[in-house]
Design a protein around this motif. Structure first.
Motif, mmCIF file in Angstrom:
data_model
loop_
_atom_site.group_PDB
_atom_site.id
_atom_site.type_symbol
_atom_site.label_atom_id
_atom_site.label_comp_id
_atom_site.label_asym_id
_atom_site.label_seq_id
_atom_site.Cartn_x
_atom_site.Cartn_y
_atom_site.Cartn_z
ATOM 1 N N SER A 203 50.566 41.277 38.675
ATOM 2 C CA SER A 203 50.574 39.828 38.469
ATOM 3 C C SER A 203 50.096 39.092 39.720
ATOM 4 O O SER A 203 50.545 39.373 40.827
ATOM 5 C CB SER A 203 51.960 39.338 38.071
ATOM 6 N N ILE A 222 38.868 36.908 38.506
ATOM 7 C CA ILE A 222 39.573 36.965 37.220
ATOM 8 C C ILE A 222 38.991 38.071 36.343
ATOM 9 O O ILE A 222 39.729 38.810 35.666
ATOM 10 C CB ILE A 222 39.514 35.603 36.513
ATOM 11 N N GLU A 223 37.676 38.205 36.358
ATOM 12 C CA GLU A 223 37.027 39.282 35.596
ATOM 13 C C GLU A 223 37.515 40.637 36.073
ATOM 14 O O GLU A 223 37.864 41.516 35.273
ATOM 15 C CB GLU A 223 35.513 39.177 35.751
ATOM 16 N N TRP A 224 37.586 40.825 37.377
ATOM 17 C CA TRP A 224 37.993 42.120 37.913
ATOM 18 C C TRP A 224 39.500 42.328 37.812
ATOM 19 O O TRP A 224 39.956 43.467 37.712
ATOM 20 C CB TRP A 224 37.488 42.239 39.353
ATOM 21 N N LEU A 225 40.273 41.257 37.813
ATOM 22 C CA LEU A 225 41.709 41.373 37.581
ATOM 23 C C LEU A 225 41.972 41.863 36.166
ATOM 24 O O LEU A 225 42.802 42.752 35.944
ATOM 25 C CB LEU A 225 42.379 40.015 37.807
ATOM 26 N N THR A 226 41.245 41.306 35.213
ATOM 27 C CA THR A 226 41.394 41.733 33.817
ATOM 28 C C THR A 226 41.010 43.197 33.662
ATOM 29 O O THR A 226 41.716 43.974 32.997
ATOM 30 C CB THR A 226 40.529 40.851 32.901
ATOM 31 N N GLN A 227 39.891 43.589 34.258
ATOM 32 C CA GLN A 227 39.448 44.976 34.165
ATOM 33 C C GLN A 227 40.452 45.947 34.782
ATOM 34 O O GLN A 227 40.571 47.098 34.342
ATOM 35 C CB GLN A 227 38.087 45.137 34.835
ATOM 36 N N GLY A 229 43.630 45.598 34.675
ATOM 37 C CA GLY A 229 44.884 45.555 33.940
ATOM 38 C C GLY A 229 45.896 44.579 34.490
ATOM 39 O O GLY A 229 47.086 44.666 34.170
ATOM 40 N N GLN A 231 47.299 40.459 35.436
ATOM 41 C CA GLN A 231 47.472 39.197 34.715
ATOM 42 C C GLN A 231 47.557 38.039 35.695
ATOM 43 O O GLN A 231 48.093 38.166 36.796
ATOM 44 C CB GLN A 231 48.734 39.236 33.851
#
Length: 461
Positions: A203, A222-227, A229, A231
């Protein structure tokens, strides 16, 4: 820098430094604040380009054998950006002093033309025109914020100049007259974000200054945070120069992220970290990961404000190796080393001058003592290499197409002495990819942005 015997003419002060070297120092009245001007400029980034098209077009400067090479130094020496920009000016003067003592560049002595950008967007724009039109510099070095780079880019392009921009930026542009020596998002946050998820938790809370650098950096992150896993628990932006972070720090405490990704810059970063500590937040509870908070800011804050926090950058003062040790010792031991530390932006400034020197020497080697112009300096810049014996951060080179740097990303953590302990570094140099998140926009090559339909767009943003 101590200066003696001023001789003033109009808006230009010509002075001699304490070694008798001629320096030109120019001061302009502050007429437009950077924070107020950002939104206007970003809404119409080509306004300055259109306005600069006058009947009295700038004649390209020519440097012939036996003269001096005049270069522009355009950093903020006053205002809220001076905390981070003035030390880069100091590194520039250090390099000039060193290279002149050793015989100059290709037999030419270097004469700096110094302008104070005053942390002011309009001053950046008027200053670059003064440097090109009135002072006839061969190249200009400067800038820190992306809005200041974007302020000068159209003017430099229109007038066929060359501008060295020595710090990290957000990418998503393809300009043929700008040489960039700092990292792009794929050379810092692409590695930093998954590292934080793996080592600190999934997180995150994002906080940044409200302009293109922070917004676009967060879009990538944000793109790489999503990739990875992870939030996103919160995302807040503050005006440049903001000094109140009470509400944001309370929100961080309430949402309890595992870590913070900060793109807050300049003196706002100092205010943010002071409020963070005042509210009882600490690196062992919620560490801050940054792309810009360096040894310089931590020295100004006090080392306790940095301890345990994370920085991703290609250079730290604490890096091993004889080249970096010599750079640190000689700079800090010089009359220009009042910062007391070196950091990534200062080192990337130093690299810009090393590249400039090599480009000039390359022109002279290939063409003899023909007139040096900004265009042939730029034309001979692509592909230039700096070895481990030249570059404090290790081997780097300029991409032959987009004039951004190939470099080794690094991640480090501040210790109790205000220095950074290396946690991770890439085993190989990483290529600069200004359109990593936007492959549909095309490929940046030396003649412009090549769109998928075959169209070539010069000076693309």
């Amino acid at each position: 820098m101590q200066v003696l015997r001023p001789q003033t003419s109009g808006n230009v002060d010509r002075v001699l430094d304490c070694h008798g070297n001629k320096v030109v120092l120019i001061s302009r009245r502050r007429v437009f604040s950077l924070t107020a001007g950002c939104a206007t400029f970003l809404a119409a980034p080509y306004l300055s380009l259109r306005q600069s098209r006058a009947s009295d077009a700038i004649e390209l400067p020519e440097v012939r054998g036996g003269g001096k090479i005049r270069i522009g130094l355009l950093w903020s020496l006053t205002g809220h950006l001076s905390v981070i920009e003035k030390p880069s000016r100091d590194v520039a003067l250090y390099w000039i002093d060193e290279v002149n003592k050793s015989g100059g560049v290709g037999g030419y002595q270097i004469e700096p033309v110094i302008m104070d950008a005053k942390s002011d967007l309009k001053t950046y724009r008027s200053a670059i025109m003064t440097l090109m039109r009135d002072e006839h510099v061969l190249a200009t070095f400067g800038g820190y914020l992306s809005v200041s780079r974007r302020a000068v880019m159209p003017l430099v392009t229109e007038n066929r100049g060359v501008f060295y921009y020595p710090t990290c930026y957000e990418g998503r542009e393809c300009w043929q007259h700008i040489v960039c020596t700092g990292p792009l998002p794929n050379q810092h946050s692409l590695d930093l974000i998954p590292y934080m998820v793996r080592n600190y938790g999934p997180s995150a809370y994002f906080v940044g200054s409200n302009y293109i650098w922070a917004r676009e950096s967060s879009r990538n992150a944000i793109e790489w945070l999503t990739q990875a896993g992870g939030q996103l628990l919160g995302e807040k932006y503050v005006p440049l120069g903001q000094d109140n972070f009470d509400v944001i720090c309370k929100d961080i405490k309430n949402k309890r992220p595992d870590w913070i990704f900060s793109t807050v810059v300049s003196d706002s970063d100092i205010f943010f970290r002071k409020e963070y500590a005042r509210q009882g937040l600490s690196s062992d509870r919620v560490p801050i990961a940054s792309l810009t908070t360096s040894e310089l800011e931590v020295k100004k804050l006090g080392v306790s404000y940095g301890e345990g926090h994370i920085l991703s950058a290609p250079y730290f003062q604490s890096l091993g190796g004889a080249t970096n040790a010599q750079f640190v010792d000689r700079f800090l031991g010089s009359r220009f080393g009042e910062s007391g530390v070196t950091h990534f932006n200062m080192e990337e400034t130093y690299l810009a001058f090393l590249y400039f020197k090599k480009s000039v020497e390359r022109v002279l080697q290939e063409n003899g003592h023909v007139p040096l112009t900004p265009e042939n300096v730029r034309a001979f810049s692509g592909g230039l290499h700096l070895s481990n014996e030249e570059s404090p951060e290790g081997e780097v080179h300029l991409d032959p197409d987009n004039l951004n740097s190939w470099l080794k990303p690094k991640i480090g953590r501040f210790n109790g002495l205000g220095q950074i302990e290396l946690l991770w570094q890439s085993s190989e140099k990483v290529s600069p990819k200004p359109y990593l998140l936007y492959p549909e926009r095309g490929v940046c090559l030396s003649d412009g942005l090549h769109l998928p339909n075959g169209t070539i767009v010069k000076a693309a943003s």
